[in-house]
Design a protein around this motif. Structure first.
Motif, PDB file in Angstrom:
ATOM      1  N   HIS A  32       0.849  -1.186   0.000  1.00  0.00           N
ATOM      2  CA  HIS A  32       0.000   0.000   0.000  1.00  0.00           C
ATOM      3  C   HIS A  32       0.891   1.244   0.000  1.00  0.00           C
ATOM      4  CE1 HIS A  32      -3.270  -2.745   1.234  1.00  0.00           C
ATOM      5  NE2 HIS A  32      -2.315  -3.302   1.972  1.00  0.00           N
ATOM      6  N   ALA A  33       0.623   2.171  -0.903  1.00  0.00           N
ATOM      7  CA  ALA A  33       1.436   3.378  -1.048  1.00  0.00           C
ATOM      8  C   ALA A  33       0.673   4.600  -0.561  1.00  0.00           C
ATOM      9  CB  ALA A  33       1.850   3.569  -2.505  1.00  0.00           C
ATOM     10  N   VAL A  34       1.305   5.385   0.299  1.00  0.00           N
ATOM     11  CA  VAL A  34       0.750   6.641   0.813  1.00  0.00           C
ATOM     12  C   VAL A  34       1.633   7.776   0.319  1.00  0.00           C
ATOM     13  CG1 VAL A  34       0.241   7.990   2.891  1.00  0.00           C
ATOM     14  CG2 VAL A  34      -0.181   5.518   2.874  1.00  0.00           C
ATOM     15  N   ARG A  35       1.017   8.850  -0.180  1.00  0.00           N
ATOM     16  CA  ARG A  35       1.746  10.058  -0.582  1.00  0.00           C
ATOM     17  C   ARG A  35       1.144  11.218   0.187  1.00  0.00           C
ATOM     18  NH1 ARG A  35       4.331   6.579  -1.657  1.00  0.00           N
ATOM     19  NH2 ARG A  35       5.190   5.848  -3.637  1.00  0.00           N
ATOM     20  N   LEU A  36       1.937  11.805   1.098  1.00  0.00           N
ATOM     21  CA  LEU A  36       1.383  12.767   2.043  1.00  0.00           C
ATOM     22  C   LEU A  36       2.396  13.866   2.323  1.00  0.00           C
ATOM     23  CD1 LEU A  36      -1.223  13.055   3.863  1.00  0.00           C
ATOM     24  CD2 LEU A  36       0.143  12.039   5.689  1.00  0.00           C
ATOM     25  N   ARG A  37       1.942  15.108   2.261  1.00  0.00           N
ATOM     26  CA  ARG A  37       2.791  16.244   2.601  1.00  0.00           C
ATOM     27  C   ARG A  37       3.298  16.109   4.034  1.00  0.00           C
ATOM     28  NH1 ARG A  37       5.079  18.760  -0.965  1.00  0.00           N
ATOM     29  NH2 ARG A  37       3.138  19.369  -2.032  1.00  0.00           N
ATOM     30  N   GLY A  38       4.579  16.382   4.224  1.00  0.00           N
ATOM     31  CA  GLY A  38       5.184  16.287   5.545  1.00  0.00           C
ATOM     32  C   GLY A  38       5.985  15.018   5.756  1.00  0.00           C
ATOM     33  N   LEU A  39       5.777  14.021   4.884  1.00  0.00           N
ATOM     34  CA  LEU A  39       6.539  12.785   4.983  1.00  0.00           C
ATOM     35  C   LEU A  39       7.808  12.873   4.151  1.00  0.00           C
ATOM     36  CD1 LEU A  39       3.714  10.093   4.604  1.00  0.00           C
ATOM     37  CD2 LEU A  39       4.756  10.933   6.726  1.00  0.00           C
ATOM     38  N   GLU A  40       8.775  12.042   4.472  1.00  0.00           N
ATOM     39  CA  GLU A  40       9.961  11.882   3.637  1.00  0.00           C
ATOM     40  C   GLU A  40       9.955  10.466   3.066  1.00  0.00           C
ATOM     41  OE1 GLU A  40      13.138  12.495   1.374  1.00  0.00           O
ATOM     42  OE2 GLU A  40      12.034  14.063   2.412  1.00  0.00           O
ATOM     43  N   ALA A  41      10.457   9.480   3.821  1.00  0.00           N
ATOM     44  CA  ALA A  41      10.459   8.093   3.348  1.00  0.00           C
ATOM     45  C   ALA A  41      10.294   7.171   4.550  1.00  0.00           C
ATOM     46  CB  ALA A  41      11.758   7.778   2.612  1.00  0.00           C
ATOM     47  N   HIS A  42       9.192   6.418   4.554  1.00  0.00           N
ATOM     48  CA  HIS A  42       8.845   5.595   5.704  1.00  0.00           C
ATOM     49  C   HIS A  42       8.251   4.275   5.207  1.00  0.00           C
ATOM     50  CE1 HIS A  42       8.999   9.541   7.794  1.00  0.00           C
ATOM     51  NE2 HIS A  42       8.429   9.931   6.664  1.00  0.00           N
ATOM     52  N   GLN A  43       8.518   3.209   5.935  1.00  0.00           N
ATOM     53  CA  GLN A  43       7.977   1.913   5.540  1.00  0.00           C
ATOM     54  C   GLN A  43       7.662   1.073   6.763  1.00  0.00           C
ATOM     55  OE1 GLN A  43       9.349  -0.412   1.976  1.00  0.00           O
ATOM     56  NE2 GLN A  43      10.179  -1.780   3.534  1.00  0.00           N
ATOM     57  N   GLU A  44       6.514   0.399   6.713  1.00  0.00           N
ATOM     58  CA  GLU A  44       6.121  -0.540   7.757  1.00  0.00           C
ATOM     59  C   GLU A  44       5.814  -1.890   7.123  1.00  0.00           C
ATOM     60  OE1 GLU A  44       2.751   0.909   9.894  1.00  0.00           O
ATOM     61  OE2 GLU A  44       3.939   2.244  11.165  1.00  0.00           O
ATOM     62  N   VAL A  45       6.382  -2.939   7.691  1.00  0.00           N
ATOM     63  CA  VAL A  45       5.980  -4.296   7.341  1.00  0.00           C
ATOM     64  C   VAL A  45       5.169  -4.828   8.517  1.00  0.00           C
ATOM     65  CG1 VAL A  45       6.725  -6.621   6.737  1.00  0.00           C
ATOM     66  CG2 VAL A  45       8.041  -4.635   5.941  1.00  0.00           C
ATOM     67  N   LEU A  46       3.913  -5.188   8.241  1.00  0.00           N
ATOM     68  CA  LEU A  46       3.003  -5.690   9.262  1.00  0.00           C
ATOM     69  C   LEU A  46       2.950  -7.206   9.176  1.00  0.00           C
ATOM     70  CD1 LEU A  46       0.067  -3.171   8.621  1.00  0.00           C
ATOM     71  CD2 LEU A  46       2.096  -2.856  10.062  1.00  0.00           C
ATOM     72  N   LEU A  47       3.299  -7.867  10.265  1.00  0.00           N
ATOM     73  CA  LEU A  47       3.311  -9.328  10.318  1.00  0.00           C
ATOM     74  C   LEU A  47       2.339  -9.781  11.391  1.00  0.00           C
ATOM     75  CD1 LEU A  47       7.061  -8.978  10.344  1.00  0.00           C
ATOM     76  CD2 LEU A  47       6.062 -10.458   8.612  1.00  0.00           C
ATOM     77  N   GLY A  48       1.426 -10.679  11.022  1.00  0.00           N
ATOM     78  CA  GLY A  48       0.398 -11.090  11.967  1.00  0.00           C
ATOM     79  C   GLY A  48       0.281 -12.589  12.105  1.00  0.00           C
ATOM     80  N   GLY A  49       0.051 -13.017  13.332  1.00  0.00           N
ATOM     81  CA  GLY A  49      -0.212 -14.423  13.644  1.00  0.00           C
ATOM     82  C   GLY A  49      -1.290 -14.488  14.703  1.00  0.00           C
ATOM     83  N   PRO A  50      -1.705 -15.680  15.094  1.00  0.00           N
ATOM     84  CA  PRO A  50      -2.757 -15.810  16.113  1.00  0.00           C
ATOM     85  C   PRO A  50      -2.419 -15.048  17.393  1.00  0.00           C
ATOM     86  CG  PRO A  50      -2.304 -17.929  15.098  1.00  0.00           C
ATOM     87  CD  PRO A  50      -1.231 -16.990  14.623  1.00  0.00           C
ATOM     88  N   GLY A  51      -3.196 -14.012  17.688  1.00  0.00           N
ATOM     89  CA  GLY A  51      -3.050 -13.286  18.941  1.00  0.00           C
ATOM     90  C   GLY A  51      -1.883 -12.336  19.021  1.00  0.00           C
ATOM     91  N   GLU A  52      -1.174 -12.067  17.899  1.00  0.00           N
ATOM     92  CA  GLU A  52      -0.022 -11.166  17.995  1.00  0.00           C
ATOM     93  C   GLU A  52       0.249 -10.476  16.662  1.00  0.00           C
ATOM     94  OE1 GLU A  52       3.776 -12.921  18.640  1.00  0.00           O
ATOM     95  OE2 GLU A  52       3.357 -14.679  17.388  1.00  0.00           O
ATOM     96  N   GLN A  53       0.978  -9.372  16.762  1.00  0.00           N
ATOM     97  CA  GLN A  53       1.407  -8.630  15.582  1.00  0.00           C
ATOM     98  C   GLN A  53       2.814  -8.108  15.816  1.00  0.00           C
ATOM     99  OE1 GLN A  53      -0.182  -4.638  14.770  1.00  0.00           O
ATOM    100  NE2 GLN A  53      -0.477  -5.224  12.633  1.00  0.00           N
ATOM    101  N   LEU A  54       3.620  -8.174  14.757  1.00  0.00           N
ATOM    102  CA  LEU A  54       4.958  -7.594  14.770  1.00  0.00           C
ATOM    103  C   LEU A  54       5.024  -6.551  13.664  1.00  0.00           C
ATOM    104  CD1 LEU A  54       8.010  -7.543  15.610  1.00  0.00           C
ATOM    105  CD2 LEU A  54       8.379  -9.339  13.891  1.00  0.00           C
ATOM    106  N   VAL A  55       5.523  -5.360  14.012  1.00  0.00           N
ATOM    107  CA  VAL A  55       5.684  -4.295  13.027  1.00  0.00           C
ATOM    108  C   VAL A  55       7.166  -3.969  12.913  1.00  0.00           C
ATOM    109  CG1 VAL A  55       5.128  -1.922  12.385  1.00  0.00           C
ATOM    110  CG2 VAL A  55       3.408  -3.333  13.554  1.00  0.00           C
TER     111      VAL A  55
END
Length: 263
Positions: free
Chosen positions: A201-224
């Protein structure tokens, strides 16, 4: 494969890279010029703009080229450099598989020349992508969000594509099935692009420079796994590392991670 030299490594005096920067007046180039000029073990010999003839690289006695131009002209620049035996570091986007295959074929005819194509020069970003790829083998779901300033021309970003490719490869090798997704209707593309089986998913927003999140999900937990670059200074250590290393790595290397010992 031998370990890459540490970022602080400096070549011997008789092997100091003489660097010509293409796109020296651009957004990245304006940061790269002083970074290369001030880096120990590098010599800046030419600063070229889009209107300057490539022959000026040869006139300056360059041994290395740093290409920070635009996708339409970067392949021509790389072809010229390889044809004249110049080691090249490329920080321009648009180097998809087809273009990389063409360049690799040209390099096969010049076996002593090294080229690095780096979707991202930030060491932190490269590490974040590598960590995400390792973690993705252990989670049922994975998605990626990349966020940049609105002046960015390409989407998804080259970094996001590279990260998704690394994740997809790691999950295939581990036998992990695709992320579960019951979506049947998405007429407006709300689920984002799919790169190597990973939704991006790509976001283009004033005020940002360069940012990335990888969202990892399993039963009952999430790692970012998140990385933030707040200005282009974040890319300069990687550029310097690339210029110091590329001559010792003949052929084509895709991704700065190829110069880091990440196991």
């Amino acid at each position: 494969m031998t370990d890459a030299p540490a970022p602080s490594a400096v070549p011997a005096d008789d092997a100091v890279p003489r660097v010509a920067i293409l796109g020296a007046g651009g957004k990245m180039g304006r940061h790269a010029v002083p970074a290369v000029r001030e880096a120990a073990g590098l010599e800046l010999v030419a600063e070229l703009g889009s209107a300057d003839p490539l022959e000026a690289i040869l006139d300056a006695g360059a041994t290395h080229v740093l290409d920070l131009t635009v996708p339409d002209v970067s392949p021509r620049n790389a072809a010229f450099a390889v044809e004249h035996g110049l080691h090249t570091v490329i920080g321009t986007s648009g180097w998809g598989p087809e273009r990389r295959e063409t360049l690799a074929a040209q390099l096969a005819e010049h076996p002593g020349v090294g080229v690095l194509i780096a979707p991202n020069f930030s060491v932190g970003s490269v590490l974040a992508s590598a960590f995400a790829a390792k973690a993705a083998r252990f989670f049922e779901s994975v998605e990626l969000i990349e966020m940049h300033h609105p002046a960015k021309l390409d989407a998804p970003s080259g970094t996001a594509v590279r990260t998704a490719e690394l994740i997809g490869q790691a999950r295939r090798e581990a036998g992990v099935p695709p992320s579960p997704d019951a979506t049947e209707r998405d007429p407006d593309g709300s689920r984002g692009a799919v790169v190597d089986g990973v939704h991006v998913h790509a976001v283009r927003l004033r005020g940002l420079e360069a940012h990335q999140e990888v969202l990892l999900g399993g039963p009952g937990e999430q790692l970012v796994v998140r990385h933030d670059a707040f200005d282009r200074g974040a890319y300069m250590p990687g550029i310097v590392l690339g210029l110091r290393t590329v001559a010792s790595r003949p052929g084509l290397t895709y991704g700065l991670d190829g110069y880091l010992d990440l196991g």
